[in-house]
Write a protein that holds these residues in place. Structure first.
Motif, short mmCIF file in Angstrom:
data_model
loop_
_atom_site.label_atom_id
_atom_site.label_comp_id
_atom_site.label_asym_id
_atom_site.label_seq_id
_atom_site.Cartn_x
_atom_site.Cartn_y
_atom_site.Cartn_z
N GLY A 144 0.79 -1.23 0.00
CA GLY A 144 0.00 0.00 0.00
C GLY A 144 0.82 1.28 0.00
N ARG A 145 2.16 1.18 0.01
CA ARG A 145 3.00 2.37 0.16
C ARG A 145 3.54 2.93 -1.15
N ALA A 146 3.32 2.27 -2.26
CA ALA A 146 3.88 2.77 -3.53
C ALA A 146 3.27 4.12 -3.88
N MET A 147 4.08 5.00 -4.45
CA MET A 147 3.58 6.29 -4.94
C MET A 147 2.97 6.08 -6.31
N ARG A 148 1.75 6.53 -6.48
CA ARG A 148 1.07 6.41 -7.77
C ARG A 148 0.93 7.79 -8.39
N ARG A 149 0.47 7.81 -9.65
CA ARG A 149 0.21 9.10 -10.30
C ARG A 149 -1.11 9.69 -9.83
N SER A 150 -1.92 8.89 -9.18
CA SER A 150 -3.32 9.24 -8.95
C SER A 150 -3.62 9.88 -7.60
N GLY A 151 -2.61 10.15 -6.78
CA GLY A 151 -2.92 10.57 -5.41
C GLY A 151 -2.91 12.06 -5.12
N ALA A 152 -2.64 12.90 -6.13
CA ALA A 152 -2.54 14.34 -5.86
C ALA A 152 -3.91 14.93 -5.58
N ALA A 221 4.82 11.92 0.05
CA ALA A 221 4.29 12.27 -1.27
C ALA A 221 2.91 11.67 -1.47
N THR A 222 2.04 12.43 -2.14
CA THR A 222 0.70 11.92 -2.46
C THR A 222 0.68 11.34 -3.87
N ALA A 223 1.55 11.84 -4.76
CA ALA A 223 1.66 11.31 -6.12
C ALA A 223 3.08 11.56 -6.61
N CYS A 224 3.52 10.75 -7.55
CA CYS A 224 4.90 10.91 -8.04
C CYS A 224 5.01 10.37 -9.47
N ILE A 225 5.92 10.95 -10.23
CA ILE A 225 6.23 10.46 -11.58
C ILE A 225 7.69 10.79 -11.86
N ASP A 226 8.34 10.00 -12.69
CA ASP A 226 9.70 10.40 -13.09
C ASP A 226 9.60 11.15 -14.41
N ILE A 227 10.51 12.11 -14.58
CA ILE A 227 10.42 13.00 -15.74
C ILE A 227 11.28 12.43 -16.86
N SER A 228 10.63 11.72 -17.76
CA SER A 228 11.34 11.15 -18.90
C SER A 228 11.00 11.87 -20.20
N ASP A 229 9.77 12.34 -20.31
CA ASP A 229 9.33 12.96 -21.56
C ASP A 229 9.28 14.48 -21.50
N GLY A 230 9.55 15.06 -20.34
CA GLY A 230 9.47 16.50 -20.16
C GLY A 230 8.50 16.82 -19.03
N LEU A 240 -4.04 14.13 -15.02
CA LEU A 240 -5.11 13.27 -15.54
C LEU A 240 -5.46 12.16 -14.55
N ALA A 241 -4.43 11.48 -14.05
CA ALA A 241 -4.66 10.34 -13.15
C ALA A 241 -5.29 10.79 -11.83
N SER A 242 -4.95 12.01 -11.39
CA SER A 242 -5.45 12.49 -10.10
C SER A 242 -6.70 13.35 -10.26
N ASP A 278 15.63 13.80 -18.28
CA ASP A 278 16.34 14.19 -17.05
C ASP A 278 16.25 13.13 -15.96
N TYR A 279 15.16 12.36 -15.94
CA TYR A 279 14.95 11.31 -14.94
C TYR A 279 15.00 11.84 -13.51
N GLU A 280 14.51 13.08 -13.35
CA GLU A 280 14.24 13.60 -12.01
C GLU A 280 12.85 13.12 -11.60
N LEU A 281 12.49 13.35 -10.34
CA LEU A 281 11.15 13.01 -9.86
C LEU A 281 10.33 14.27 -9.67
N ALA A 282 9.08 14.25 -10.14
CA ALA A 282 8.12 15.30 -9.80
C ALA A 282 7.09 14.66 -8.88
N PHE A 283 6.80 15.32 -7.77
CA PHE A 283 5.86 14.72 -6.82
C PHE A 283 5.02 15.80 -6.16
N THR A 284 3.93 15.36 -5.57
CA THR A 284 3.06 16.28 -4.83
C THR A 284 3.06 15.87 -3.37
#
Ligand code: ADP
Ligand code: MG
Length: 337
Positions: A144-152, A221-230, A240-242, A278-284
């Motif tokens: 239950g601890r994974a960061m998803r795109r949908s939690g923001a 974090a409530t949501a997270c994604i890695d920045i691969s496409d910009g 969209l997911a959140s 860049d493969y940085e992380l964006a998160f909320t």
């Protein structure tokens, strides 16, 4: 592959196997029909897969060692985006010919990153074809601890690790890709500019997945994604997911000194908003977590920038520090677009 092979498939697999790192939870690694892995108790398994194709994800003349590093890095970055601890990976290689020098160099990069994060290569596939590399990465999270795109949710802050636009800047300086026409400030005859350019090149060739910090961020974090496409494209997925709007302050986007050395503010903004790789992380995270997030940044020596807010609505808007909307022309990278 069939038992008779025209291109030394088994020699290549032997080379790969001889160098593969082991872990005590690998019951059976490379060499049988499948690997056997021991799952830790009370963990969820997180699995990611990404492919790198020559000419699409790396220039045809890229160093084999850099390709090896990046093939694993992009997958570990996906695990980082989930807050997972990496454990195992598999590697599918499509190679135009059986070149042992190439494979040794490839493994130099691949194994260096695997070693850094304690990841064991446990299997794969080797075929002849256009140069293409697929990796799957496997990691663990507490249930239950994974960061998803949908939690923001509205009211959250938007954060980003590290600096943005560096990898795209390296491509632009080579005259490749969607940012190739951006005006530049630096000149390669100045040694400072050359050093800055080398930093940008390293960001492109050897992205460092944010594995270590991500597991600490996952607590808040409530949501997270890695920045691969910009940034904009990837935040678009979170929005969209959140089912929320994200409002990004263009003046708050973090820039490396190397980026500043080469590009003026306008060009930088383009690269930071829409440059990929860049493969940085964006998160909320909620504002109540600000102090904790800053403490994590300090403890890890990682830059963390608060770049915007989550609001009710949809999509991603870019504003300046006075809150005025900025029209954005650039887009993240999209295959088949
Ligand atoms: P099979 O024909 O049963 O699929 P292969 O000959 O493809 O077996 O592979 C033999 C062993 O080598 C397997 O354990 C497989 O996972 C491993 N292997 C093949 N290619 C790679 C690779 N590129 N990287 C890591 N392991 C590999
Ligand atoms: Mg088999």
């Amino acid at each position: 592959m069939s038992a008779t092979t025209p291109f030394g498939e088994f020699d290549l697999i032997g080379r790969i196997r001889a160098r593969a790192a082991m872990r005590s939870d690998v019951v059976l690694g490379i060499g049988d029909d499948a690997a056997i892995l021991r799952l830790p108790a009370n963990r969820e398994l997180v699995v990611a897969m990404d492919t790198l194709n020559a000419g699409v994800h790396f220039p045809a003349d890229a160093h084999a060692a850099d390709i090896g590093w990046k093939a694993l890095a992009v997958n570990l970055s996906d695990l980082a985006a989930m807050g997972a601890e990496p454990a195992w990976c598999t590697l599918s290689l499509s190679l135009p010919d059986a070149n042992s020098g190439w494979i040794d160099a490839f493994l130099d990069g691949f194994d260096a990153l695997a070693h850094l994060h304690g990841v064991a290569l446990v299997g794969g596939d080797t075929t002849r074809g256009p140069l293409s590399i697929s990796v799957t990465a496997h990691g663990f999270v507490q249930p239950g601890r994974a960061m998803r795109r949908s939690g923001a949710s509205a009211g959250d802050d938007v954060w980003v690790t590290g600096t943005l636009g560096d990898a795209a800047a390296a491509l632009a300086l080579r005259g490749i890709g969607t940012h190739a026409q951006l005006p530049r400030l630096g000149r390669v005859d100045a040694s400072g500019d050359a050093a800055a350019r080398a930093v940008l090149e390293t960001r492109l060739a050897r992205p460092a997945p944010r594995i270590d910090i991500s597991r600490e961020l996952a607590v808040f974090a409530t949501a997270c994604i890695d920045i691969s496409d910009g940034l904009l494209a990837d935040l678009g997925h979170v929005s969209l997911a959140s089912a929320v709007e994200m409002s990004i302050d263009a003046d708050a986007l973090p820039a490396s000194r190397s980026l500043v050395a080469w590009f003026d503010a306008g060009a930088r903004r383009d690269l930071q908003l829409s440059g990929g790789d860049d493969y940085e992380l964006a998160f909320t995270a909620p504002p109540s977590a600000r102090d904790a997030v800053c403490a994590i940044a300090d403890a890890n020596g990682t830059e963390l920038a608060r770049i915007g807010r989550v609001t009710q609505g949809s999509g991603v808007r870019v504003v300046d520090s006075r809150g005025e909307a900025i029209a954005v022309t650039g887009h993240g990278y999209q295959h088949f677009a």
